[in-house]
Scaffold this active site. Structure first.
Site, PDB file in Angstrom:
ATOM      1  N   HIS A   1       0.800  -1.223  -0.080  1.00 47.10           N
ATOM      2  CA  HIS A   1       0.107  -0.023   0.225  1.00 47.10           C
ATOM      3  C   HIS A   1       0.789   1.400   0.174  1.00 47.10           C
ATOM      4  O   HIS A   1       0.181   2.369   0.042  1.00 47.10           O
ATOM      5  CB  HIS A   1      -0.969   0.076   1.288  1.00 47.10           C
TER       6      HIS A   1
ATOM      7  N   ASP B   1       4.025   9.685  -1.568  1.00 48.20           N
ATOM      8  CA  ASP B   1       2.642   8.978  -0.782  1.00 48.20           C
ATOM      9  C   ASP B   1       2.361   7.866  -1.959  1.00 48.20           C
ATOM     10  O   ASP B   1       2.368   8.003  -2.965  1.00 48.20           O
ATOM     11  CB  ASP B   1       1.698   9.982  -0.872  1.00 48.20           C
TER      12      ASP B   1
HETATM   13  C1  G6P Z   1      -0.523   3.519   5.663  1.00 44.17           C
HETATM   14  C2  G6P Z   1      -0.264   2.053   5.749  1.00 44.17           C
HETATM   15  C3  G6P Z   1      -1.288   1.175   6.427  1.00 44.17           C
HETATM   16  C4  G6P Z   1      -1.367   1.683   7.841  1.00 44.17           C
HETATM   17  C5  G6P Z   1      -2.012   3.265   7.727  1.00 44.17           C
HETATM   18  C6  G6P Z   1      -1.949   3.800   9.179  1.00 44.17           C
HETATM   19  O1  G6P Z   1      -1.826   3.901   4.977  1.00 44.17           O
HETATM   20  O2  G6P Z   1      -0.222   1.641   4.318  1.00 44.17           O
HETATM   21  O3  G6P Z   1      -0.786  -0.234   6.272  1.00 44.17           O
HETATM   22  O4  G6P Z   1      -2.363   1.055   8.531  1.00 44.17           O
HETATM   23  O5  G6P Z   1      -0.609   4.023   7.154  1.00 44.17           O
HETATM   24  O6  G6P Z   1      -0.811   3.382   9.986  1.00 44.17           O
HETATM   25  P1  G6P Z   1      -0.933   2.523  11.318  1.00 44.17           P
HETATM   26  O7  G6P Z   1       0.489   2.554  11.642  1.00 44.17           O
HETATM   27  O8  G6P Z   1      -1.714   3.334  12.111  1.00 44.17           O
HETATM   28  O9  G6P Z   1      -1.484   1.395  11.026  1.00 44.17           O
END
Ligand code: G6P
Length: 496
Positions: free
Chosen positions: A193, A394
């Site tokens: 992602h 991003d």
């Molecule tokens: C990005 C990553 C996700 C993640 C999100 C929030 O979008 O690709 O995998 O879940 O950030 O970050 P966190 O560390 O809170 O899961």
């Protein structure tokens, strides 16, 4: 109706992600309760797990003293897509808290996150982090294998294991090995992602070969855009000496051919339209609002953005008292030093700019450090004159897409997007702004604020049409179809 027409894999799919689609918390009585996520990915994938014979493996957001404590069912008031995800379909992985910290705060968010966003100076390379990452991936993979063993054996199609994101780049390897040893047939798919960096950045990671081998254990590896696919193929060739086909995006490894695919993610477009149609107005109509919505993350270019806004007010004083910036910064990864430092820097910068320009009746920046509800967010997106999505780097950026979905007013506002976001690659009718070039970025904001109505309408129509077609359902279907696992409701009915 989201994804109602998709059933996965003629039956079985196991989704594996760092976080489950909900986190567990303790209420006042000390009982576990679910707090659901409303993210787009969850919205798209949860129905496939619920409708099909699926399971979701991941971390529940809490360390349990008793790992066998049952996971509660969803609250009856829960209307999110995960509400229908029964606890029997969820595997909550428990990882030792010390290991988890070095894996998540360390290797994932202090190493891979900055490195993959091409910011190696912010990355920390530590053997301790890497060892924790290897171990956490192994534990999550072991739980996935147990889940695979538990699936019914009489399904007509091979089960699909869908692994998500940079937290789990090694899991595919252990899963493939165990599945082969135990003679359990399965297909392995991976989706990243975030960006995949160019070779000269990626090779800085001391264990980069192992990362590639982990990803190549899958049958297909998906990225948002073609550039990330090509970076990955390049790394496979240069690090591991794999034979590659750049035109068809194929990598030979371990006697298999791995397919690499660009699959740009979308949003639940109609859900945002509905929210925007219903949400009451919250912003005053007397000033034009320039809106920013981001996790508080150094990749988002927030400092550059505020400086561009300051330049705008200096160079174009006609906007004083007529335009305000509303910046929503959602707290994120607050245990990581870089994120704590950014919080300080932003607080000071907002204070300095506001101190410089504020008049008795107007402040240039309204700064929210916290979460806002989906309804409020939709109202902000709908009523803002300009959406500023200007990350330094991003993977995709869904805020740009949510903004256009909610722009239902006629005449609409204007989207500004950075060329260094995946969204900048595909949202051609947005104004493109290089966030590093502060003076130019301020001129782009000026252009957006003064753009004629007919041009705004034309651009926004095209942007909205594309996101409506390529929504998150389309992405899920594209992934399943690339895995040879797409079965629609009609097919399912035919099968019986
Ligand atoms: C990005 C990553 C996700 C993640 C999100 C929030 O979008 O690709 O995998 O879940 O950030 O970050 P966190 O560390 O809170 O899961």
């Amino acid at each position: 109706s989201v994804n109602a027409d998709v059933v996965a894999s003629t039956g079985s799919m196991i989704v594996v992600s760092n976080r489950l689609p909900f986190v567990l918390q303790r209420n006042k009585e000390g009982n576990l309760v679910r707090k659901s996520s409303a993210g787009g990915l969850v919205t798209a994938v949860a129905p496939v797990v619920i409708n099909g014979n699926g399971l979701w493996v991941g971390w529940p957001g809490i360390h349990l003293d008793d790992p066998n404590e049952p996971i509660p069912e969803s609250d009856p008031s829960d209307i999110t897509p995960t509400a229908g995800l029964k606890s029997e379909k969820v595997v909550a992985v428990q990882i030792d808290p010390v290991i988890f910290d070095a894996y998540y705060n360390g290797c994932c968010n202090a190493t891979f996150w900055p490195l993959f966003h091409s910011m190696p100076d912010r990355a920390t390379f530590k053997g301790e982090y890497w060892r924790a990452y290897v171990r956490a991936n192994k534990e999550i993979a072991d739980c996935t294998i147990t889940a695979l063993k538990s699936l019914p054996k009489d399904m007509p199609d091979v089960p699909l294991v869908w692994i998500h994101d940079y937290h789990l780049m090694l899991a595919g390897n252990s899963i493939r090995q165990a599945a082969e040893e135990l003679d359990i047939p399965c297909k392995l798919g991976f989706f990243l992602h975030i960006p995949f960096p160019p070779w000269d950045i990626f090779r800085l990671f001391p264990w980069s070969d192992e990362v590639l081998q982990g990803m190549l254990a899958c049958d297909m590896v998906g990225f948002h855009i073609a550039d990330y696919c090509l970076n990955f193929v390049d790394c496979c060739q240069r690090n591991l000496g794999c034979r590659v086909d750049r035109k068809n995006l194929l990598v030979e490894h371990g006697g298999r051919t791995v397919r690499v695919r660009p699959l740009p993610i979308g949003i639940p477009f109609e859900r945002f339209v509905e929210l925007a149609e219903k949400a009451p107005r919250v912003l005053s109509t007397t000033q034009k609002i320039i809106l920013g919505v981001d996790r508080l993350d150094y990749t988002k270019g927030l400092v550059h953005r505020l400086m561009a806004f300051e330049k705008l007010l200096e160079n174009h004083p006609e906007h004083l008292e007529k335009v305000s910036m509303l910046q929503i910064s959602v707290p994120s990864r607050t245990d990581v030093k870089e994120y704590q430092e950014l919080k300080e820097e932003m607080d000071q910068l907002v204070g300095r700019i506001n101190g410089k320009f504020t008049t008795p009746n107007w402040s240039p920046i309204r700064y929210i450090y916290g979460c806002v509800s989906q309804n409020e967010l939709a109202a902000f997106y709908r009523d803002a004159a300009v959406g500023l999505v200007t990350p330094l780097r991003d993977g995709m950026n869904l805020v740009a897409k949510e903004f256009v979905a909610c722009q239902i007013n006629i005449p609409p506002g204007v989207l500004i997007v950075s060329p260094f976001a995946g969204a900048g690659e595909t949202m051609h009718e947005a104004l493109i702004s290089n966030p590093y070039e502060i003076e130019d970025a301020s001129e782009v904001i000026h252009r957006a604020l003064t753009m004629p109505e007919d041009e705004r309408i034309l651009r926004m129509n095209y942007l909205r049409r594309r996101e409506k077609l390529n929504d998150v359902n389309y992405w899920t279907k594209s992934f399943l179809s690339a895995m040879g696992s797409l079965v629609t409701q009609e097919d399912h009915d035919d099968v019986g």
